[in-house]
Design a protein around this motif. Structure first.
Motif, PDB file in Angstrom:
ATOM      1  N   TYR A 140       0.922  -0.936   0.393  1.00 17.63           N
ATOM      2  CA  TYR A 140      -0.286  -0.372  -0.005  1.00 17.63           C
ATOM      3  C   TYR A 140       1.115   1.394   0.384  1.00 17.63           C
ATOM      4  O   TYR A 140       0.553   2.471  -0.753  1.00 17.63           O
ATOM      5  N   VAL A 141       1.945   1.384   0.486  1.00 17.29           N
ATOM      6  CA  VAL A 141       3.084   2.807   0.735  1.00 17.29           C
ATOM      7  C   VAL A 141       3.664   2.898  -0.373  1.00 17.29           C
ATOM      8  O   VAL A 141       3.464   3.962  -0.894  1.00 17.29           O
ATOM      9  N   VAL A 142       4.121   1.357  -1.064  1.00 16.91           N
ATOM     10  CA  VAL A 142       4.709   1.871  -2.282  1.00 16.91           C
ATOM     11  C   VAL A 142       3.913   2.064  -3.740  1.00 16.91           C
ATOM     12  O   VAL A 142       3.933   3.302  -4.395  1.00 16.91           O
ATOM     13  N   GLU A 143       2.301   1.561  -3.708  1.00 14.16           N
ATOM     14  CA  GLU A 143       1.756   2.483  -4.085  1.00 14.16           C
ATOM     15  C   GLU A 143       0.309   4.117  -4.096  1.00 14.16           C
ATOM     16  O   GLU A 143       0.334   4.066  -5.035  1.00 14.16           O
ATOM     17  N   ASN A 144       0.653   3.828  -2.773  1.00 18.34           N
ATOM     18  CA  ASN A 144      -0.020   4.768  -2.642  1.00 18.34           C
ATOM     19  C   ASN A 144       0.514   6.424  -2.280  1.00 18.34           C
ATOM     20  O   ASN A 144       0.266   7.643  -1.738  1.00 18.34           O
ATOM     21  N   ALA A 145       1.380   5.961  -1.583  1.00 16.04           N
ATOM     22  CA  ALA A 145       2.365   7.041  -0.293  1.00 16.04           C
ATOM     23  C   ALA A 145       2.827   8.047  -1.914  1.00 16.04           C
ATOM     24  O   ALA A 145       3.662   7.349  -2.767  1.00 16.04           O
ATOM     25  N   ILE A 146       2.455   9.374  -1.662  1.00 12.67           N
ATOM     26  CA  ILE A 146       2.851  10.690  -1.875  1.00 12.67           C
ATOM     27  C   ILE A 146       5.257  10.342  -2.399  1.00 12.67           C
ATOM     28  O   ILE A 146       6.046  10.127  -3.282  1.00 12.67           O
ATOM     29  N   LEU A 206      17.683  11.772   1.867  1.00 10.07           N
ATOM     30  CA  LEU A 206      16.754  11.527   1.158  1.00 10.07           C
ATOM     31  C   LEU A 206      17.261  11.007  -0.290  1.00 10.07           C
ATOM     32  O   LEU A 206      16.864  11.847  -1.436  1.00 10.07           O
ATOM     33  N   PRO A 207      17.238   9.365  -0.047  1.00 14.74           N
ATOM     34  CA  PRO A 207      17.467   8.909  -2.106  1.00 14.74           C
ATOM     35  C   PRO A 207      16.400   9.068  -2.517  1.00 14.74           C
ATOM     36  O   PRO A 207      15.489   9.457  -1.504  1.00 14.74           O
ATOM     37  N   LYS A 208      16.416   7.998  -3.389  1.00 11.27           N
ATOM     38  CA  LYS A 208      14.823   8.121  -4.584  1.00 11.27           C
ATOM     39  C   LYS A 208      14.084   7.514  -2.672  1.00 11.27           C
ATOM     40  O   LYS A 208      14.238   6.274  -3.091  1.00 11.27           O
ATOM     41  N   LYS A 209      13.280   7.689  -4.015  1.00 12.89           N
ATOM     42  CA  LYS A 209      11.665   6.692  -2.564  1.00 12.89           C
ATOM     43  C   LYS A 209      11.147   5.792  -3.548  1.00 12.89           C
ATOM     44  O   LYS A 209      11.930   5.004  -4.553  1.00 12.89           O
ATOM     45  N   GLY A 210      10.943   4.545  -2.443  1.00 13.39           N
ATOM     46  CA  GLY A 210      11.313   2.968  -2.647  1.00 13.39           C
ATOM     47  C   GLY A 210      11.748   1.822  -1.804  1.00 13.39           C
ATOM     48  O   GLY A 210      11.583   2.775  -0.758  1.00 13.39           O
ATOM     49  N   ILE A 211      12.391   1.573  -1.842  1.00 15.90           N
ATOM     50  CA  ILE A 211      12.373  -0.199  -0.874  1.00 15.90           C
ATOM     51  C   ILE A 211      14.311   0.013  -1.196  1.00 15.90           C
ATOM     52  O   ILE A 211      14.599  -0.322  -1.691  1.00 15.90           O
ATOM     53  N   TYR A 212      14.037   0.070   0.024  1.00 17.44           N
ATOM     54  CA  TYR A 212      16.009  -0.468   0.881  1.00 17.44           C
ATOM     55  C   TYR A 212      15.619  -1.713   1.897  1.00 17.44           C
ATOM     56  O   TYR A 212      14.931  -1.884   2.759  1.00 17.44           O
ATOM     57  N   HIS A 213      16.306  -2.178   1.588  1.00 16.52           N
ATOM     58  CA  HIS A 213      17.087  -3.630   2.629  1.00 16.52           C
ATOM     59  C   HIS A 213      18.455  -3.155   3.818  1.00 16.52           C
ATOM     60  O   HIS A 213      19.354  -2.489   2.986  1.00 16.52           O
ATOM     61  N   CYS A 214      17.772  -3.500   4.429  1.00 17.55           N
ATOM     62  CA  CYS A 214      18.452  -3.045   5.850  1.00 17.55           C
ATOM     63  C   CYS A 214      19.231  -4.511   6.637  1.00 17.55           C
ATOM     64  O   CYS A 214      18.238  -4.102   7.460  1.00 17.55           O
ATOM     65  N   ALA A 215      20.286  -5.175   6.864  1.00 17.02           N
ATOM     66  CA  ALA A 215      20.291  -6.205   7.654  1.00 17.02           C
ATOM     67  C   ALA A 215      21.615  -6.260   7.997  1.00 17.02           C
ATOM     68  O   ALA A 215      22.600  -5.598   6.910  1.00 17.02           O
ATOM     69  N   GLY A 216      21.983  -7.000   8.635  1.00 15.30           N
ATOM     70  CA  GLY A 216      23.176  -7.430   9.259  1.00 15.30           C
ATOM     71  C   GLY A 216      23.992  -8.131   8.394  1.00 15.30           C
ATOM     72  O   GLY A 216      23.735  -8.066   7.402  1.00 15.30           O
ATOM     73  N   GLU A 217      25.315  -8.443   8.296  1.00 16.45           N
ATOM     74  CA  GLU A 217      26.408  -9.308   7.254  1.00 16.45           C
ATOM     75  C   GLU A 217      26.554 -10.212   7.381  1.00 16.45           C
ATOM     76  O   GLU A 217      26.267 -10.508   5.997  1.00 16.45           O
TER      77      GLU A 217
END
Ligand SMILES: NC(=O)c1ccc[n+]([C@@H]2O[C@H](COP(=O)([O-])OP(=O)(O)OC[C@H]3O[C@@H](n4cnc5c(N)ncnc54)[C@H](OP(=O)(O)O)[C@@H]3O)[C@@H](O)[C@H]2O)c1
Length: 262
Positions: A140-146, A206-217
């Protein structure tokens, strides 16, 4: 960026919310506002409206979630209301106030059939109700958040706050007993401090909007993670590897995350 430097953090009494409070409060030139569930229930759209009217935040970091995987199977409606309806409510109000939504999601949106760590654009296929609700929320966020970011993380733990695997193993270890731990599920344990720093980096850069992963190495099993925790804290308990089949809820057997975007 505008002069508005307010950051509203929902679900601020959870392990990530508390880590953000400890690590970021009053820092980076931002005005951090932390609201626990008692002050802002994201299921209640009118409470979100009232909070935004009061604070008019430039950013909203959503740390609120129904995170108990087992309870999500037994209380699917509450999990859905929190992880889907609550996120929809937040997205709509963020759009109205032109606020930037930073929403946290999970490796459990994946089915664990890949043979290498999951990338941001890999296809979701959740195996359990928690994973499904989190997937629907992020979709929903990906499709609707401005202006919205999804930050997916995996096997989140804090050494200091909350109810998590790290602290559960420590508690069990201090009793001196053998500990049975699942050996056939692999992930990337992620310290909440790393995630808090990543969120701050997003807010500042403020990188481009979208999905980012953040996880341990490091990719490891729960069994290997438990051994690490016990050793790190100078305990000598025997850790007994067990199959995940003895545990009720289906979880991905391999869900490490890799960040390829920033
Ligand atoms: N924990 C993990 O292993 C893990 C892994 C991957 C991703 N994540 C994601 O990371 C994010 C942060 O998780 P966490 O581990 O910090 O979770 P947590 O410790 O369970 O904290 C979640 C917080 O949200 C609150 N909350 C629940 N329903 C709410 C509502 N309707 N309105 C407002 N607040 C509400 C909870 O309050 P109560 O406790 O009083 O209900 C709790 O304080 C979540 O989006 C989660 O899905 C977690």
């Amino acid at each position: 960026m505008s002069d508005n430097k307010k950051i509203l953090v929902t679900g601020s009494d959870g392990q990530l919310g508390k880590t953000l409070q400890k690590r970021c409060s009053g820092k980076y030139g931002f005005d951090w506002i932390f609201l626990p569930k008692e002050k802002l229930d994201i299921i209640q759209a009118d409470e979100i409206q009232a909070a935004f009217k009061k604070y008019n935040p430039k950013f909203c970091i959503n740390c609120a979630a129904f995170t108990d995987v087992l309870k999500s199977e037994n209380q699917p409606l509450l999990a859905f209301k929190t992880n889907v309806e609550g996120v929809k409510n937040l997205t709509r109000v963020c759009n109205d106030y032109e606020s930037i939504l930073i929403h946290i999601s999970t490796d459990y949106i994946f089915d664990g059939t890949k043979k290498r760590p999951y990338l941001e654009n890999d296809k979701a296929n959740p195996l359990n109700k928690y994973g499904m609700t989190k997937y629907l929320g992020e979709k929903y966020v990906v499709e609707n958040a401005i202006f919205g970011y999804i930050i997916r993380t995996s096997w989140l733990y804090s050494k200091n706050f909350g109810y998590n695997f790290y602290r559960n193993i420590l508690r069990a270890a201090s009793n001196g007993k053998e500990i049975k731990v699942v050996k056939d599920q692999y992930g990337t344990p992620t310290n909440t401090e790393k995630l808090a720093d990543f969120i701050t980096k997003i807010i500042i850069s403020l990188p481009k909007k979208g999905i980012y992963h953040c996880a341990g190495e490091e990719v490891m099993s729960w069994y290997e993670f438990a051994n690490k925790i016990v050793e790190e804290n100078n305990y000598s308990n025997k850790i007994i590897p067990v199959s995940s089949q003895s545990f009720g809820v289906k979880r991905p057997s391999y869900s490490p995350l890799k960040n390829t975007e920033i």
